[in-house]
Scaffold this motif. Structure first.
Motif, PDB file in Angstrom:
ATOM      1  N   ARG A   1       0.831  -1.201   0.000  1.00  0.00           N
ATOM      2  CA  ARG A   1       0.000   0.000   0.000  1.00  0.00           C
ATOM      3  C   ARG A   1       0.876   1.266   0.000  1.00  0.00           C
ATOM      4  O   ARG A   1       0.648   2.205  -0.781  1.00  0.00           O
ATOM      5  N   VAL A   2       1.913   1.242   0.838  1.00  0.00           N
ATOM      6  CA  VAL A   2       2.822   2.396   0.896  1.00  0.00           C
ATOM      7  C   VAL A   2       3.551   2.568  -0.434  1.00  0.00           C
ATOM      8  O   VAL A   2       3.709   3.698  -0.951  1.00  0.00           O
ATOM      9  N   LEU A   3       4.021   1.465  -1.005  1.00  0.00           N
ATOM     10  CA  LEU A   3       4.708   1.546  -2.310  1.00  0.00           C
ATOM     11  C   LEU A   3       3.767   2.050  -3.394  1.00  0.00           C
ATOM     12  O   LEU A   3       4.180   2.844  -4.271  1.00  0.00           O
ATOM     13  N   ASP A   4       2.519   1.598  -3.367  1.00  0.00           N
ATOM     14  CA  ASP A   4       1.541   2.093  -4.355  1.00  0.00           C
ATOM     15  C   ASP A   4       1.336   3.604  -4.191  1.00  0.00           C
ATOM     16  O   ASP A   4       1.299   4.356  -5.190  1.00  0.00           O
ATOM     17  N   GLN A   5       1.216   4.064  -2.940  1.00  0.00           N
ATOM     18  CA  GLN A   5       1.069   5.508  -2.694  1.00  0.00           C
ATOM     19  C   GLN A   5       2.305   6.269  -3.178  1.00  0.00           C
ATOM     20  O   GLN A   5       2.205   7.344  -3.770  1.00  0.00           O
ATOM     21  N   GLN A   6       3.484   5.686  -2.924  1.00  0.00           N
ATOM     22  CA  GLN A   6       4.719   6.324  -3.369  1.00  0.00           C
ATOM     23  C   GLN A   6       4.735   6.418  -4.892  1.00  0.00           C
ATOM     24  O   GLN A   6       5.119   7.469  -5.450  1.00  0.00           O
ATOM     25  N   ASN A   7       4.324   5.348  -5.562  1.00  0.00           N
ATOM     26  CA  ASN A   7       4.276   5.376  -7.032  1.00  0.00           C
ATOM     27  C   ASN A   7       3.294   6.441  -7.523  1.00  0.00           C
ATOM     28  O   ASN A   7       3.590   7.185  -8.477  1.00  0.00           O
ATOM     29  N   ILE A   8       2.150   6.534  -6.861  1.00  0.00           N
ATOM     30  CA  ILE A   8       1.150   7.537  -7.260  1.00  0.00           C
ATOM     31  C   ILE A   8       1.729   8.941  -7.069  1.00  0.00           C
ATOM     32  O   ILE A   8       1.604   9.808  -7.943  1.00  0.00           O
ATOM     33  N   LEU A   9       2.393   9.141  -5.927  1.00  0.00           N
ATOM     34  CA  LEU A   9       2.993  10.451  -5.664  1.00  0.00           C
ATOM     35  C   LEU A   9       4.094  10.777  -6.670  1.00  0.00           C
ATOM     36  O   LEU A   9       4.224  11.937  -7.120  1.00  0.00           O
ATOM     37  N   GLN A  10       4.887   9.752  -7.032  1.00  0.00           N
ATOM     38  CA  GLN A  10       5.941   9.985  -8.030  1.00  0.00           C
ATOM     39  C   GLN A  10       5.328  10.344  -9.380  1.00  0.00           C
ATOM     40  O   GLN A  10       5.807  11.252 -10.078  1.00  0.00           O
ATOM     41  N   VAL A  11       4.259   9.661  -9.751  1.00  0.00           N
ATOM     42  CA  VAL A  11       3.603   9.957 -11.036  1.00  0.00           C
ATOM     43  C   VAL A  11       3.038  11.384 -11.006  1.00  0.00           C
ATOM     44  O   VAL A  11       3.196  12.175 -11.963  1.00  0.00           O
ATOM     45  N   GLN A  12       2.382  11.713  -9.878  1.00  0.00           N
ATOM     46  CA  GLN A  12       1.823  13.063  -9.749  1.00  0.00           C
ATOM     47  C   GLN A  12       2.946  14.111  -9.777  1.00  0.00           C
ATOM     48  O   GLN A  12       2.795  15.185 -10.380  1.00  0.00           O
ATOM     49  N   SER A  13       4.058  13.780  -9.126  1.00  0.00           N
ATOM     50  CA  SER A  13       5.189  14.705  -9.126  1.00  0.00           C
ATOM     51  C   SER A  13       5.715  14.903 -10.540  1.00  0.00           C
ATOM     52  O   SER A  13       6.016  16.046 -10.950  1.00  0.00           O
ATOM     53  N   LEU A  14       5.842  13.820 -11.277  1.00  0.00           N
ATOM     54  CA  LEU A  14       6.303  13.936 -12.670  1.00  0.00           C
ATOM     55  C   LEU A  14       5.321  14.749 -13.513  1.00  0.00           C
ATOM     56  O   LEU A  14       5.729  15.578 -14.340  1.00  0.00           O
ATOM     57  N   GLN A  15       4.058  14.542 -13.287  1.00  0.00           N
ATOM     58  CA  GLN A  15       3.058  15.304 -14.034  1.00  0.00           C
ATOM     59  C   GLN A  15       3.159  16.797 -13.704  1.00  0.00           C
ATOM     60  O   GLN A  15       3.066  17.658 -14.591  1.00  0.00           O
ATOM     61  N   LEU A  16       3.332  17.093 -12.409  1.00  0.00           N
ATOM     62  CA  LEU A  16       3.480  18.504 -12.012  1.00  0.00           C
ATOM     63  C   LEU A  16       4.740  19.120 -12.618  1.00  0.00           C
ATOM     64  O   LEU A  16       4.733  20.281 -13.061  1.00  0.00           O
ATOM     65  N   GLN A  17       5.831  18.328 -12.625  1.00  0.00           N
ATOM     66  CA  GLN A  17       7.084  18.833 -13.214  1.00  0.00           C
ATOM     67  C   GLN A  17       6.877  19.120 -14.700  1.00  0.00           C
ATOM     68  O   GLN A  17       7.349  20.143 -15.220  1.00  0.00           O
ATOM     69  N   GLU A  18       6.168  18.210 -15.364  1.00  0.00           N
ATOM     70  CA  GLU A  18       5.920  18.439 -16.795  1.00  0.00           C
ATOM     71  C   GLU A  18       5.068  19.692 -17.002  1.00  0.00           C
ATOM     72  O   GLU A  18       5.314  20.496 -17.922  1.00  0.00           O
ATOM     73  N   ARG A  19       4.059  19.896 -16.178  1.00  0.00           N
ATOM     74  CA  ARG A  19       3.215  21.088 -16.308  1.00  0.00           C
ATOM     75  C   ARG A  19       4.017  22.362 -16.029  1.00  0.00           C
ATOM     76  O   ARG A  19       3.873  23.387 -16.721  1.00  0.00           O
ATOM     77  N   MET A  20       4.874  22.262 -15.003  1.00  0.00           N
ATOM     78  CA  MET A  20       5.712  23.431 -14.691  1.00  0.00           C
ATOM     79  C   MET A  20       6.667  23.724 -15.839  1.00  0.00           C
ATOM     80  O   MET A  20       6.902  24.902 -16.191  1.00  0.00           O
ATOM     81  N   MET A  21       7.228  22.695 -16.386  1.00  0.00           N
ATOM     82  CA  MET A  21       8.142  22.889 -17.517  1.00  0.00           C
ATOM     83  C   MET A  21       7.393  23.515 -18.703  1.00  0.00           C
ATOM     84  O   MET A  21       7.914  24.416 -19.361  1.00  0.00           O
ATOM     85  N   SER A  22       6.208  23.010 -18.914  1.00  0.00           N
ATOM     86  CA  SER A  22       5.458  23.578 -20.045  1.00  0.00           C
ATOM     87  C   SER A  22       5.066  25.030 -19.763  1.00  0.00           C
ATOM     88  O   SER A  22       5.096  25.899 -20.648  1.00  0.00           O
ATOM     89  N   LEU A  23       4.707  25.372 -18.521  1.00  0.00           N
ATOM     90  CA  LEU A  23       4.389  26.746 -18.163  1.00  0.00           C
ATOM     91  C   LEU A  23       5.633  27.637 -18.286  1.00  0.00           C
ATOM     92  O   LEU A  23       5.558  28.783 -18.780  1.00  0.00           O
ATOM     93  N   LEU A  24       6.769  27.112 -17.840  1.00  0.00           N
ATOM     94  CA  LEU A  24       8.000  27.882 -17.957  1.00  0.00           C
ATOM     95  C   LEU A  24       8.341  28.123 -19.426  1.00  0.00           C
ATOM     96  O   LEU A  24       8.780  29.223 -19.786  1.00  0.00           O
ATOM     97  N   GLU A  25       8.160  27.134 -20.209  1.00  0.00           N
ATOM     98  CA  GLU A  25       8.430  27.309 -21.646  1.00  0.00           C
ATOM     99  C   GLU A  25       7.514  28.374 -22.248  1.00  0.00           C
ATOM    100  O   GLU A  25       7.932  29.204 -23.075  1.00  0.00           O
TER     101      GLU A  25
END
Length: 186
Positions: A154-178
């Motif tokens: 359960r903890v690993l699944d939450q960590q994976n979800i958080l990592q995916v969300q983090s990557l998505q946020l990074q991509e959105r930030m990168m696109s906003l910065l661009e």
């Protein structure tokens, strides 16, 4: 009962006229020995054939022995039957003593076995209880381990979800910065 104290040496001398003193007093025929001496004389050993015969005769007369209280006549019948079977003469009293001794020996050998079985049974029950307790402890640990594994997943699944969300946020930030950079260059 009349006793003749000097009878045995006299009989030995009469029966052994050559004077061979090496002849033991036990070699005097039984009918010439006083009953007192006869009682304390050791009987000869039983042969294997006599023992087998005795077992068969005992089996044959077993019920009759159990039914009668005064069974000297039964033992005498057994003695004659044993004589017919083996050709060896034994007195009824000898047969009675032998059966008594064998019965006692059987019972005395039987008791320690029962105690060992009881002890063995007690030890087996103790071992069984210990093994059951160990098995229950193993089951409890297994359930705890399964629960821990589920929690880790359960903890690993939450960590994976958080990592995916983090990557998505990074991509959105990168696109906003661009986009911001692209607007500022214009």
């Amino acid at each position: 009962m009349v006793r003749w104290p000097g009878l045995r040496p006299c009989l030995t001398a009469i029966l052994n006229p050559a004077g061979a003193s090496s002849m033991a007093a036990a070699e005097v025929p039984g009918y010439l020995v006083s009953p007192q001496t006869e009682k304390h004389r050791r009987a000869r050993n039983w042969t294997d054939a006599e023992m087998r015969g005795l077992m068969l005769v005992w089996e044959e007369f077993f019920d009759e022995l159990k039914q009668t209280k005064r069974n000297a006549k039964v033992y005498e019948k057994m003695a004659s039957k044993l004589f017919e079977m083996t050709g060896e003469r034994r007195l009824g009293e000898e047969i009675k003593i032998k059966i008594t001794n064998m019965t006692f020996q059987y019972r005395s050998e039987e008791r320690p076995v029962k105690k060992r079985k009881v002890r063995s049974c007690h030890l087996q029950k103790k071992k069984l209880r210990l093994l059951e307790a160990m098995l229950e402890e193993q089951r409890r640990l297994s359930r705890a381990m399964e629960e821990t594994c589920r929690e880790v997943r359960r903890v690993l699944d939450q960590q994976n979800i958080l990592q995916v969300q983090s990557l998505q946020l990074q991509e959105r930030m990168m696109s906003l910065l661009e986009k911001i950079i692209a607007k500022s260059n214009v």
